[in-house]
Design a protein around this motif. Structure first.
Motif, PDB file in Angstrom:
ATOM      1  N   LEU A  31      33.961  38.281  41.190  1.00  0.00           N
ATOM      2  CA  LEU A  31      32.776  39.016  40.758  1.00  0.00           C
ATOM      3  C   LEU A  31      33.145  40.038  39.687  1.00  0.00           C
ATOM      4  N   ALA A  32      34.278  40.695  39.858  1.00  0.00           N
ATOM      5  CA  ALA A  32      34.727  41.669  38.862  1.00  0.00           C
ATOM      6  C   ALA A  32      34.967  40.995  37.513  1.00  0.00           C
ATOM      7  N   ARG A  33      35.569  39.815  37.539  1.00  0.00           N
ATOM      8  CA  ARG A  33      35.805  39.084  36.290  1.00  0.00           C
ATOM      9  C   ARG A  33      34.500  38.615  35.649  1.00  0.00           C
ATOM     10  N   ALA A  34      33.510  38.312  36.444  1.00  0.00           N
ATOM     11  CA  ALA A  34      32.238  37.793  35.938  1.00  0.00           C
ATOM     12  C   ALA A  34      31.331  38.892  35.391  1.00  0.00           C
ATOM     13  N   ALA A  35      31.583  40.133  35.784  1.00  0.00           N
ATOM     14  CA  ALA A  35      30.743  41.249  35.342  1.00  0.00           C
ATOM     15  C   ALA A  35      31.124  41.658  33.925  1.00  0.00           C
ATOM     16  N   GLN A  36      30.113  42.023  33.156  1.00  0.00           N
ATOM     17  CA  GLN A  36      30.363  42.493  31.796  1.00  0.00           C
ATOM     18  C   GLN A  36      30.353  44.022  31.723  1.00  0.00           C
ATOM     19  N   LEU A  37      29.465  44.636  32.449  1.00  0.00           N
ATOM     20  CA  LEU A  37      29.327  46.089  32.457  1.00  0.00           C
ATOM     21  C   LEU A  37      30.595  46.717  33.050  1.00  0.00           C
ATOM     22  N   PRO A  38      31.291  47.581  32.301  1.00  0.00           N
ATOM     23  CA  PRO A  38      32.545  48.162  32.799  1.00  0.00           C
ATOM     24  C   PRO A  38      32.394  48.877  34.149  1.00  0.00           C
ATOM     25  N   GLU A  39      31.275  49.585  34.327  1.00  0.00           N
ATOM     26  CA  GLU A  39      31.064  50.293  35.590  1.00  0.00           C
ATOM     27  C   GLU A  39      30.924  49.319  36.757  1.00  0.00           C
ATOM     28  N   LEU A  40      30.355  48.149  36.502  1.00  0.00           N
ATOM     29  CA  LEU A  40      30.201  47.146  37.554  1.00  0.00           C
ATOM     30  C   LEU A  40      31.552  46.525  37.895  1.00  0.00           C
ATOM     31  N   LYS A  41      32.341  46.229  36.863  1.00  0.00           N
ATOM     32  CA  LYS A  41      33.701  45.723  37.111  1.00  0.00           C
ATOM     33  C   LYS A  41      34.467  46.703  37.997  1.00  0.00           C
ATOM     34  N   LYS A  42      34.397  47.994  37.635  1.00  0.00           N
ATOM     35  CA  LYS A  42      35.102  49.030  38.408  1.00  0.00           C
ATOM     36  C   LYS A  42      34.569  49.108  39.826  1.00  0.00           C
ATOM     37  N   ALA A  43      33.263  48.968  39.995  1.00  0.00           N
ATOM     38  CA  ALA A  43      32.661  49.028  41.331  1.00  0.00           C
ATOM     39  C   ALA A  43      33.179  47.884  42.203  1.00  0.00           C
ATOM     40  N   PHE A  44      33.265  46.679  41.644  1.00  0.00           N
ATOM     41  CA  PHE A  44      33.783  45.540  42.408  1.00  0.00           C
ATOM     42  C   PHE A  44      35.261  45.735  42.741  1.00  0.00           C
ATOM     43  N   GLU A  45      36.024  46.241  41.787  1.00  0.00           N
ATOM     44  CA  GLU A  45      37.451  46.482  42.032  1.00  0.00           C
ATOM     45  C   GLU A  45      37.657  47.554  43.105  1.00  0.00           C
ATOM     46  N   ALA A  46      36.857  48.617  43.038  1.00  0.00           N
ATOM     47  CA  ALA A  46      36.961  49.684  44.036  1.00  0.00           C
ATOM     48  C   ALA A  46      36.540  49.166  45.412  1.00  0.00           C
ATOM     49  N   HIS A  47      35.520  48.325  45.438  1.00  0.00           N
ATOM     50  CA  HIS A  47      35.064  47.810  46.728  1.00  0.00           C
ATOM     51  C   HIS A  47      36.088  46.849  47.336  1.00  0.00           C
ATOM     52  N   LEU A  48      36.850  46.163  46.502  1.00  0.00           N
ATOM     53  CA  LEU A  48      37.918  45.303  47.016  1.00  0.00           C
ATOM     54  C   LEU A  48      38.933  46.150  47.784  1.00  0.00           C
TER      55      LEU A  48
END
Length: 167
Positions: A31-48
């Motif tokens: 999901l992090a790789r599929a997200a374009q919005l930097p804040e969304l990528k960070k949110a998925f990484e933090a949630h992992l």
């Protein structure tokens, strides 16, 4: 597994959410790789990272209560994961996909909030004093993640998707 007591129900529900969390640890990087919005990528990484800690908490509960988890697959999470994969496969990378990913992530959070709320209530009923604070800590994290996703949707995700669709 036949569920014939509240203790059995607790073990079943804990086993189910354990499966759900393990599934999430495998899908969040995608999901992090599929997200374009930097804040969304960070949110998925933090949630992992948070999810890995939640798995560890379940392990602590199992040890503290001297119980064994059952081998179950959380079919609800399996369905939510499939929905996420469908979003990635069917929506081109960009604001619209990001909005859909945020929505899918919120569905996951709501499922987890329900699961940990139920487990907390059962643990309280059973007097599982060692398990209750661990479950409540995870419940608090899940609610906070849902709030962050709501803010992300309101402040960036949905607006960008609407602008991209209109333009």
């Amino acid at each position: 597994m036949a569920i014939t007591s509240i203790d059995d129900l607790f073990i079943h529900e804990l086993s189910d959410i354990y499966s759900a969390e393990k599934q999430l640890t495998r899908v969040l990087p995608k999901l992090a790789r599929a997200a374009q919005l930097p804040e969304l990528k960070k949110a998925f990484e933090a949630h992992l990272e948070e999810t890995q800690g939640q798995v560890e908490r379940i392990d602590q509960i199992v040890e503290a209560l001297d119980i064994r988890l059952k081998r179950v697959k959380c079919v609800a999470m399996e369905g939510l994961v499939e929905e996420g994969k469908d979003v990635i496969d069917s929506i081109e990378a960009g604001p619209l996909r990001d909005a859909a990913l945020i929505g899918g992530a919120q569905k996951v959070e709501h499922y987890e909030i329900a699961a940990y709320g139920t487990l907390s209530a059962i643990a309280k009923q059973l007097g599982y004093r060692d398990a209750l604070p661990l479950l409540q800590a995870t419940l608090k994290e899940e609610k906070a993640t849902d709030e962050k996703l709501s803010l992300l949707a309101e402040q960036a995700g949905n607006q960008r998707a609407a602008e991209a669709s209109a333009g």
